[in-house]
Design an enzyme around this catalytic site. Structure first.
Site, PDB file in Angstrom:
ATOM      1  N   ILE A 252      64.914  24.733   6.618  1.00 22.98           N
ATOM      2  CA  ILE A 252      66.007  24.750   7.589  1.00 22.98           C
ATOM      3  C   ILE A 252      67.005  23.720   7.062  1.00 22.98           C
ATOM      4  O   ILE A 252      66.785  22.521   7.196  1.00 22.98           O
ATOM      5  CB  ILE A 252      65.524  24.387   8.999  1.00 22.98           C
ATOM      6  CG1 ILE A 252      64.489  25.400   9.477  1.00 22.98           C
ATOM      7  CG2 ILE A 252      66.696  24.330   9.977  1.00 22.98           C
ATOM      8  CD1 ILE A 252      63.941  25.127  10.859  1.00 22.98           C
ATOM      9  N   PRO A 253      68.081  24.168   6.422  1.00 22.08           N
ATOM     10  CA  PRO A 253      68.891  23.292   5.560  1.00 22.08           C
ATOM     11  C   PRO A 253      69.849  22.353   6.288  1.00 22.08           C
ATOM     12  O   PRO A 253      71.068  22.455   6.151  1.00 22.08           O
ATOM     13  CB  PRO A 253      69.656  24.296   4.690  1.00 22.08           C
ATOM     14  CG  PRO A 253      69.826  25.486   5.575  1.00 22.08           C
ATOM     15  CD  PRO A 253      68.562  25.561   6.395  1.00 22.08           C
ATOM     16  N   CYS A 254      69.295  21.412   7.045  1.00 15.24           N
ATOM     17  CA  CYS A 254      70.148  20.435   7.716  1.00 15.24           C
ATOM     18  C   CYS A 254      70.837  19.514   6.713  1.00 15.24           C
ATOM     19  O   CYS A 254      71.814  18.839   7.056  1.00 15.24           O
ATOM     20  CB  CYS A 254      69.352  19.622   8.736  1.00 15.24           C
ATOM     21  SG  CYS A 254      67.881  18.818   8.094  1.00 15.24           S
ATOM     22  N   HIS A 255      70.364  19.508   5.454  1.00 14.18           N
ATOM     23  CA  HIS A 255      71.013  18.692   4.429  1.00 14.18           C
ATOM     24  C   HIS A 255      72.387  19.243   4.060  1.00 14.18           C
ATOM     25  O   HIS A 255      73.182  18.552   3.421  1.00 14.18           O
ATOM     26  CB  HIS A 255      70.126  18.610   3.174  1.00 14.18           C
ATOM     27  CG  HIS A 255      69.849  19.935   2.536  1.00 14.18           C
ATOM     28  ND1 HIS A 255      68.866  20.789   2.997  1.00 14.18           N
ATOM     29  CD2 HIS A 255      70.428  20.565   1.483  1.00 14.18           C
ATOM     30  CE1 HIS A 255      68.842  21.879   2.257  1.00 14.18           C
ATOM     31  NE2 HIS A 255      69.784  21.774   1.320  1.00 14.18           N
TER      32      HIS A 255
END
Length: 289
Positions: A252-255
């Site tokens: 889950i690409p919160c970066h």
């Protein structure tokens, strides 16, 4: 009295009002007071009180009441003999259905699931190295339920995972779900679409995490633009909070979310790691991989 002094006096009065309102909610939550009752305590109109409370507390009076009720219910459910019905009534709710709705809406799980602490879950986990550091990856039969970077030691990472699912059964082994993740980190990125997730979160958190999954590899989004994509342009702060609660690193690409100023900003697993991830993804796009 000068204008500045008058403004300070108004601020002090408003703070005192909100302090009074919060104390009233915390001591009368079992009565489940509605907006009219709360506004009457401060001799304000319901509209004025709603706006004032939301500005100072950051949430609506109703939401604060729900949080207060939930905190009591969670404490009550930890008692060995506490039943769902008793907990509902002791919390000021009319029955178990309202307790159920409260837990699902805010906690992302049913009261029963909270009470048993994941008792029905069989969780496979493994810790291994990756291009971004040592990772702990855990899965249920439904999919990946936990993925975190282990920056201290393996024992601490395992302990923190078990705090999330205290009554689950654990088996240190690699499941097919985890194999897909290892392929992603160690071999090829094309397996990303095949990875299944088993998420636990509130409706809003799930909505934010779904929005994150729509950010293409190599692209970046601001908190504000992410909120707009969810048709909630004024919810940047709430979106940021949900991003911070993301339980599954990288997948889950919160970066990929940065500040509107262009600064990379903070990251749950370290700012330097965030920069490395963004740079690596950009290089993969540039090289055509």
């Amino acid at each position: 009295m000068s204008i500045l002094e008058s403004m300070k006096e108004d601020q002090r009065k408003n703070f005192d009002r909100i302090e009074t309102a919060i104390h009233y909610i915390q001591t009368h939550f079992q009565e489940q007071p509605n907006l009219d009752v709360l506004a009457e305590q401060l001799q304000l109109s319901p509209f004025h009180f709603q706006r004032l409370f939301s500005e100072w507390a950051g949430v609506s009076p109703k939401k604060f009441l729900q949080f207060t009720t939930l905190a009591f219910a969670k404490k009550r459910l930890k008692e060995e003999r506490a039943t769902l019905l008793d907990t509902a009534f002791d919390s000021g709710l009319s029955g178990t259905s309202r307790l159920h709705d409260l837990f699902v809406k805010i906690e992302g799980m049913t009261p029963g699931e909270y009470k048993n602490g994941g008792e029905q879950l069989n969780i496979h986990f493994e810790i291994t190295d990756s291009m971004f550091g040592r990772i702990l990856c855990a899965s249920t039969e439904k999919g990946i339920c936990h993925l975190t970077f282990s920056d201290t030691d393996d024992e601490t990472a395992i302990r923190d995972m078990k705090l999330l699912f205290p009554n689950a059964k654990y088996n240190q082994s690699i499941s097919p779900h985890q194999e897909s993740v290892l392929d992603l980190f160690l071999k090829q990125r094309s397996h990303l679409s095949q990875i299944k997730l088993h998420l636990k979160g509130t409706q809003f958190q799930i909505k934010v995490w779904e929005a994150l999954l729509k950010i293409p590899t190599g692209n970046l989004a601001s908190y504000g633009s992410l909120a707009k994509s969810m048709d909630q342009p004024n919810a940047s702060r709430a979106v940021g909070s949900a991003i911070g609660d993301n339980p599954i690193a990288y997948l889950i690409p919160c970066h990929r979310v940065i500040r509107s100023t262009g600064e990379f900003g903070q990251y749950r697993w370290g700012s330097n790691r965030k920069i490395a991830m963004i740079g690596w993804e950009a290089s993969q796009i540039d090289s055509g991989n």
